[in-house]
Design a protein around this motif. Structure first.
Motif, short mmCIF file in Angstrom:
data_model
loop_
_atom_site.label_atom_id
_atom_site.label_comp_id
_atom_site.label_asym_id
_atom_site.label_seq_id
_atom_site.Cartn_x
_atom_site.Cartn_y
_atom_site.Cartn_z
N ASP A 253 -5.95 1.43 8.31
CA ASP A 253 -5.64 0.07 8.76
C ASP A 253 -6.87 -0.84 8.67
O ASP A 253 -6.76 -2.01 8.32
N ARG A 257 -7.03 -4.11 6.46
CA ARG A 257 -7.32 -5.37 7.15
C ARG A 257 -8.50 -6.09 6.48
O ARG A 257 -8.49 -7.31 6.30
N THR A 260 -7.35 -7.60 3.25
CA THR A 260 -6.50 -8.77 3.50
C THR A 260 -7.34 -9.97 3.88
O THR A 260 -7.14 -11.08 3.37
N GLY A 268 -2.24 -13.53 8.55
CA GLY A 268 -2.13 -12.66 9.71
C GLY A 268 -0.78 -11.97 9.74
O GLY A 268 0.18 -12.37 9.10
N SER A 269 -0.72 -10.86 10.55
CA SER A 269 0.54 -10.14 10.73
C SER A 269 0.75 -9.95 12.22
O SER A 269 0.93 -8.84 12.71
N ALA A 270 0.63 -11.03 12.99
CA ALA A 270 0.69 -10.97 14.44
C ALA A 270 2.08 -10.57 14.91
O ALA A 270 3.09 -11.10 14.42
N VAL A 271 2.11 -9.65 15.88
CA VAL A 271 3.36 -9.21 16.52
C VAL A 271 3.08 -9.09 18.01
O VAL A 271 1.95 -9.12 18.47
N GLY A 309 -0.62 -10.35 18.46
CA GLY A 309 -1.72 -10.14 17.52
C GLY A 309 -1.42 -8.96 16.62
O GLY A 309 -0.30 -8.45 16.60
N THR A 310 -2.43 -8.53 15.93
CA THR A 310 -2.31 -7.33 15.10
C THR A 310 -2.96 -6.18 15.85
O THR A 310 -4.17 -6.23 16.12
N ALA A 313 -6.19 -4.93 14.42
CA ALA A 313 -7.29 -5.87 14.53
C ALA A 313 -7.83 -5.92 15.96
O ALA A 313 -9.04 -5.98 16.19
N ASP A 388 -5.65 -13.95 14.04
CA ASP A 388 -4.29 -13.87 14.59
C ASP A 388 -4.08 -14.87 15.71
O ASP A 388 -3.14 -14.72 16.52
#
Length: 425
Positions: A253, A257, A260, A268-271, A309-310, A313, A388
């Motif tokens: 990861d 990251r 990316t 970003g891939s914020a969740v 956020g991720t 990260a 993020d």
């Protein structure tokens, strides 16, 4: 190039001088010859009219009386019926210009002038034309040299700029030459230099970030593998292997990251995720290192907090703060969670001396470090937090307290049917 420009300019000037110079010589020669002939014709008519007036007035006509009527280089013969010819001046030798005129009383007048006078006048004219042509050639050479330097020097500079770019020196020169075409080339080279500089900076930053961010997971993985080699208990080996696999996933990861962020830091891939899971994961990974150093790492505060956020990260940001406390801090390291407004906050603190006053405002700058370290850990951590939508701040210098602020609002999801809506451009 300078020599070709000078030669081509000089060739054009010589052709122009040859064409117009020869034409001018021919025209001037004919003009001078015609002018001399007209002058002799005029003198013959004038002398004939003088003789006519004296005959009509019964005045004496002698050489002494008429001598003053003839020019210095002219020769005249007056013929009257019943009288001997009267000669005025010196008879010229060689080629002459001759003109005859008859008076009203039957007398004849012949005037001659040596053609050498015309030749001398033509020679003076040719000399003047030659001098003007020489001045034109000199002026053309000077102008050609100036123009060649004006064009060749910028091209030499542009070639040097291109060579510098090729050798890895992307500094733009911002130099212009007053020639639109050359200035356009200079603009393109400067733009290319700036793009190359940005790309080189990004590559160097990626290499530095990768070396720093990969060091922590690799160190933790190495410690797990050492634990496996030192035990014969199958259950312990299995547990440590599972933890090692988890760390390998984190390492993967980290790499993804970093790549990316290198391509586009804003991607970003914020969740929405459980903050406790990330914190407990970090505690489990760092406890062996803190035990080896004779120190402890604990957590406290509000539990079951959701953050946006991720997760990978956020884990990297916390790992950077925990490692920073391990290297530069002292005593127990505490991770405290709390809520402020619409944000979840993770505070990382220790019992060490804190951040020096002269570094407080610059602690997140790259290459800034209180000891012999890379100085990019906190800078990378802040970049990861901001990617993020979060932020990382130094809340207190002594004792040190770093705060990671993460939003608690879940990311907006597309409404049903949005995927079927036409894209508006």
């Amino acid at each position: 190039m300078r020599r070709r420009l000078i030669q081509s300019t000089l060739a054009v000037v010589l052709v122009v001088i040859a064409v117009f110079g020869v034409s001018l010589v021919i025209v001037e020669t004919r003009t001078i010859s015609n002018s001399a002939q007209e002058r002799v014709d005029s003198e013959a008519l004038r002398l004939a009219s003088i003789v006519d007036s004296r005959i009509l007035g019964d005045e004496n006509i002698t050489a002494e009386i008429l001598r003053s009527q003839v020019g210095e280089n002219q020769y005249a013969v007056i013929r009257m019926s019943g009288r001997p010819p009267i000669e005025l001046g010196t008879r010229p030798e060689g080629d002459v210009i001759r003109s005859s005129a008859d008076g009203e009383e039957g007398e004849g007048v012949t005037v001659e002038e040596p053609r050498s006078s015309v030749t001398r006048e033509v020679g003076r004219t040719l000399l003047i034309i030659g001098a003007v042509a020489l001045l034109a050639v000199v002026a053309a050479v000077l102008l050609a040299v100036r123009q060649a330097n004006r064009l060749a020097s910028p091209l030499t500079d542009l070639a040097e700029t291109a060579e510098r770019l090729g050798s890895g020196d992307p500094r733009p020169r911002h130099k212009r030459y007053g020639v639109p075409e050359l200035d356009r080339v200079a603009d393109v080279l400067d733009s290319s230099a700036e793009r190359i500089a940005r790309m080189l900076t990004a590559e160097r930053r990626l290499a530095a970030d990768a070396s720093h961010q990969l060091r922590t997971p690799l160190t933790a993985l190495s410690m797990r593998l050492e634990e496996i080699t030192l035990t014969d208990d199958p259950d312990t080996v299995k547990d440590e292997a599972n933890v090692a696999l988890t760390q390998v996933e984190r390492l993967t990861d980290v790499v993804e990251r970093l790549l990316t962020n290198a391509r586009d830091p804003r991607t970003g891939s914020a969740v929405s995720f459980d903050l406790d899971e990330v914190i407990q994961q970090q505690l489990a990974e760092w406890r062996p290192a803190y035990r080896s150093a004779g120190r402890a790492i604990v957590s406290s505060g509000k539990r079951h907090l959701q953050a946006v956020g991720t997760p990978g990260a956020v884990a990297q940001v916390l790992a950077a703060l925990i490692e920073n406390s391990l290297m530069h801090g002292g005593g127990t390291v505490a991770l405290r969670t709390r809520v402020t407004g619409n944000q979840s906050v993770v505070e990382v603190t220790d019992e060490g001396p804190g951040v020096p006053a002269d570094l407080g405002a610059r602690i997140f700058e790259r290459t800034i470090s209180g000891r012999n370290s890379t100085g990019i850990g906190l800078a990378v951590a802040r970049d990861l937090a901001e990617a993020d939508g979060g932020r990382l701040e130094l809340l207190q210098a002594q004792p040190p307290v770093f705060g990671l602020f993460l939003s608690r609002t879940p990311p907006l999801r597309k409404q049903q049917g949005d995927d079927d809506a036409p894209m508006v451009r």
